[in-house]
Design an enzyme around this catalytic site. Structure first.
Site, PDB file in Angstrom:
ATOM      1  N   GLU A 131       1.695  -0.624  -5.070  1.00  0.00           N
ATOM      2  CA  GLU A 131       0.702   0.408  -5.351  1.00  0.00           C
ATOM      3  C   GLU A 131       1.435   1.733  -5.248  1.00  0.00           C
ATOM      4  O   GLU A 131       1.788   2.181  -4.155  1.00  0.00           O
ATOM      5  CB  GLU A 131      -0.452   0.386  -4.347  1.00  0.00           C
ATOM      6  CG  GLU A 131      -1.576   1.302  -4.796  1.00  0.00           C
ATOM      7  CD  GLU A 131      -2.113   2.251  -3.738  1.00  0.00           C
ATOM      8  OE1 GLU A 131      -3.187   2.834  -3.973  1.00  0.00           O
ATOM      9  OE2 GLU A 131      -1.466   2.438  -2.691  1.00  0.00           O
ATOM     10  N   ASP A 180       0.827  -1.203   0.000  1.00  0.00           N
ATOM     11  CA  ASP A 180       0.000   0.000   0.000  1.00  0.00           C
ATOM     12  C   ASP A 180       0.868   1.263   0.000  1.00  0.00           C
ATOM     13  O   ASP A 180       1.839   1.349   0.763  1.00  0.00           O
ATOM     14  CB  ASP A 180      -0.877  -0.008   1.258  1.00  0.00           C
ATOM     15  CG  ASP A 180      -1.910   1.104   1.251  1.00  0.00           C
ATOM     16  OD1 ASP A 180      -2.716   1.157   0.306  1.00  0.00           O
ATOM     17  OD2 ASP A 180      -1.906   1.923   2.185  1.00  0.00           O
TER      18      ASP A 180
HETATM   19  O1  TEU Z   1      -4.372   4.285  -1.585  1.00  0.00           O
HETATM   20  C1  TEU Z   1      -3.315   5.188  -1.740  1.00  0.00           C
HETATM   21  C2  TEU Z   1      -3.665   6.442  -2.383  1.00  0.00           C
HETATM   22  O2  TEU Z   1      -2.798   7.218  -2.684  1.00  0.00           O
HETATM   23  C3  TEU Z   1      -5.099   6.738  -2.573  1.00  0.00           C
HETATM   24  O3  TEU Z   1      -5.400   7.788  -1.737  1.00  0.00           O
HETATM   25  C4  TEU Z   1      -5.414   7.090  -3.965  1.00  0.00           C
HETATM   26  O4  TEU Z   1      -4.614   8.151  -4.416  1.00  0.00           O
HETATM   27  C5  TEU Z   1      -6.839   7.537  -4.043  1.00  0.00           C
HETATM   28  O5  TEU Z   1      -7.635   6.673  -3.308  1.00  0.00           O
HETATM   29  C6  TEU Z   1      -7.291   7.542  -5.471  1.00  0.00           C
HETATM   30  O6  TEU Z   1      -8.632   7.851  -5.495  1.00  0.00           O
HETATM   31  C7  TEU Z   1      -4.178   3.262  -0.693  1.00  0.00           C
HETATM   32  C8  TEU Z   1      -5.401   2.371  -0.625  1.00  0.00           C
HETATM   33  O7  TEU Z   1      -5.615   1.771  -1.863  1.00  0.00           O
HETATM   34  C9  TEU Z   1      -6.553   3.194  -0.151  1.00  0.00           C
HETATM   35  O8  TEU Z   1      -7.741   2.446  -0.141  1.00  0.00           O
HETATM   36  C10 TEU Z   1      -6.231   3.680   1.235  1.00  0.00           C
HETATM   37  O9  TEU Z   1      -7.255   4.540   1.658  1.00  0.00           O
HETATM   38  C11 TEU Z   1      -4.909   4.438   1.276  1.00  0.00           C
HETATM   39  O10 TEU Z   1      -3.871   3.726   0.607  1.00  0.00           O
HETATM   40  C12 TEU Z   1      -4.451   4.630   2.694  1.00  0.00           C
HETATM   41  O11 TEU Z   1      -3.949   3.452   3.230  1.00  0.00           O
END
Ligand code: TEU
Length: 530
Positions: free
Chosen positions: A252, A196
């Site tokens: 990610e 993540d």
């Molecule tokens: O997402 C990382 C992130 O950067 C997100 O904020 C993304 O840019 C945004 O949702 C796009 O719409 C990850 C996870 O996938 C997300 O579900 C979590 O909320 C976030 O990390 C925090 O851990």
């Protein structure tokens, strides 16, 4: 692709957003019991692996991305024994299992943060004493400032929600603890991890202001994509490589610059990464071609296989994005699409073509639960059920990501649509129109999205040209895309060209929609055997 090619270079990975996949115990929240009962759907679909969103103990302020114990299971989802059984059963069906690790932050209910609140071991997080104003101008991703002040006057950093304090990756305890977590799950047979916000973790010394710089601006940033983060992944790769078979990682990382993005995929770092550049590309031939070419180039430079992603739990479902005119300048969020006219039949037609595109491209692909049903975004959830921290932190101005997280419709004609036992109430309400999209109904309909996905994934396993490898662009009319792959395969996709003839001596092995008088019409894709 040869038999010696590692599985992850060609894998189709199915994303299980566990709280919304299947509810075994009837409390309205998806769980491991529900997932175990539905493994047959995934095996029949023909995917190679599942990636399960965080299932660890968590107050669920950000859907489990706020972890309070990395080496246990959230009781609402099940037990460690059930997790072990799930892993064994998935393996028994030939499905690999990838978990989600959240290294940038913990929950504020993690024992370490509780200790920190009590004044102990604050070095594991990012605390500063800066008087009445926050230490710098950093903003939280879900809205508002990135610092919160404790009653004792100190500030702690949270790049996401206030309930997600950022860890300090300069601290040896933090590094050692995550290494232990990786081993804990690898020892239990887990095949890999999605990481993540893999481009975060390390912050610039001195925590300087961001200033005018935006998240996606090129060039050095005080808390995104710092060079030092790569050392961490080299260490993790070393751990994964001590296992037989070696365990794998998917990053990610929303890193806009191609060369910076590729650095995560160097041979001694992470195996793969989500291809968000492609996810964001508009539905036009030039935009898709540009993104595909860039993807192939950047991955080839480091010898990594690309991945192709249409949707996930953070973006609006692609049927609904593709239902909008690409010229309307929508983004990937529901909030960016509200008020823009939508044609769901068109979005569905394009989603069918998009599926044939991603499964034909070199490398691996992701399927977000519900993609295979052609599920649209739920755009009108009542405000009082919205749960995404985006909604809270934006002062109720951004609806956020709940519209793609509505519990899956499995069967029947009314809620809970087989998501949970009869009489149970799913944690987000399912609209009545979900009746058209149940897995049961689609399985019985050869013209459904599910039937298309099943055929495509079965063929993908049979055709040696697909998966890892390369492509050659074909000469096609403007407004269309075409490429060949060896041996003997071609994809043609008409985006907005006039209907055109297929090449002579080619056999159509799969098509996303009807041919009109033998011609390939707009928003239709075909797989050809040459
Ligand atoms: O997402 C990382 C992130 O950067 C997100 O904020 C993304 O840019 C945004 O949702 C796009 O719409 C990850 C996870 O996938 C997300 O579900 C979590 O909320 C976030 O990390 C925090 O851990």
């Amino acid at each position: 692709m040869t038999d010696a090619t590692p599985w992850w270079r060609s894998a189709v990975i199915y994303q299980v957003y566990i709280r919304s996949f299947a509810d075994g115990n009837g409390d309205g929240v998806g769980d491991i019991a529900g997932l175990r009962a539905r493994l047959g759907h995934l095996a029949d679909l023909g995917v190679d692996a599942i990636w399960i969103n965080p299932w660890y103990p968590s107050p669920l302020h950000d859907a489990g991305y706020d972890v309070s114990d990395y080496r246990a299971i959230e009781p609402r989802f099940g037990t460690l024994d059930e997790a072990g059984a799930l892993i064994a059963e998935a393996h028994g069906r030939g499905l690999r299992v990838i978990l989600d690790i959240v290294p940038n932050h913990t929950s504020n209910e993690h024992p370490w943060f509780r200790e920190a609140l009590a004044g102990e071991h604050r070095e594991r997080y990012v605390f500063r004493d800066s008087g009445d104003s926050p230490p710098n101008d950093w903003q939280a991703m879900f809205g508002g400032g990135a610092w919160t002040r404790l009653p004792d006057g100190t500030w702690y950093l949270h790049l996401f929600d206030v309930t997600q304090p950022d860890l300090n990756w300069d601290d040896a305890d933090v590094r050692a603890d995550f290494a232990e977590t990786l081993r804990f799950w690898f020892d239990r047979g887990v095949d890999g991890f999605r990481i993540d916000v893999a481009n975060s973790l390390v912050k610039e010394e001195g925590l300087p202001d961001v200033g005018e710089r935006q998240h996606h601006d090129p060039g050095p940033h005080p808390h995104w994509d710092r060079d030092e983060v790569h050392e961490i992944y080299r260490e993790w790769r070393g751990i994964a490589d001590t296992y037989d078979p070696p365990r794998v990682f998917v990053a990610e990382a929303w890193v806009p610059e191609a060369d910076r993005f590729a650095r995560y995929l160097r041979p001694d770092e992470l195996h793969t990464a989500f291809n968000f550049d492609f996810l964001k590309a508009a539905w036009t031939a030039p935009a898709l071609r540009r993104s595909i070419e860039r993807t192939l180039r950047e991955h080839a430079a480091v010898g990594a296989p690309p991945t192709w992603v249409l949707s996930n739990h953070d973006v609006a479902r692609h049927v609904s994005r593709l239902a909008r005119d690409p010229d309307d300048g929508i983004g990937t969020s529901l909030d960016s699409m509200l008020g823009v006219p939508a044609d769901l039949e068109l979005g569905t037609r394009r989603a069918r073509a998009a599926a044939l595109l991603i499964f034909a491209l070199p490398g691996g692909a992701y399927v977000y639960q519900g993609d295979e049903l052609g599920l649209p975004e739920v755009e009108d959830l009542p405000e009082d059920v919205l749960d995404d921290p985006t909604w809270r932190r934006s002062g109720h101005t951004q609806r956020g990501r709940d519209g793609c997280r509505v519990p899956i419709p499995w069967s029947g004609s009314a809620a809970p649509f087989g998501f949970g036992p009869e009489g149970s109430t799913p944690w987000l309400p399912q609209p009545t129109w979900f009746a058209r999209y149940t897995a049961e109904r689609e399985a019985a309909d050869p013209g459904s999205m599910l039937s298309l996905y099943r055929r495509a994934l079965r063929l993908r396993r049979q055709l040696p040209a697909l998966g890892d490898g390369d492509l050659t662009w074909l000469d096609v009319p403007e407004g269309a895309l075409g490429f060949a792959r060896t041996p003997g395969f071609a994809l043609l996709l008409n985006l907005d060209a006039a209907p055109f003839a297929l090449p002579a001596h080619a056999e159509v092995v799969l098509r996303s929609g009807p041919l009109s008088d033998g011609l390939l019409a707009e928003d239709t894709a075909v797989w050809l055997s040459l």
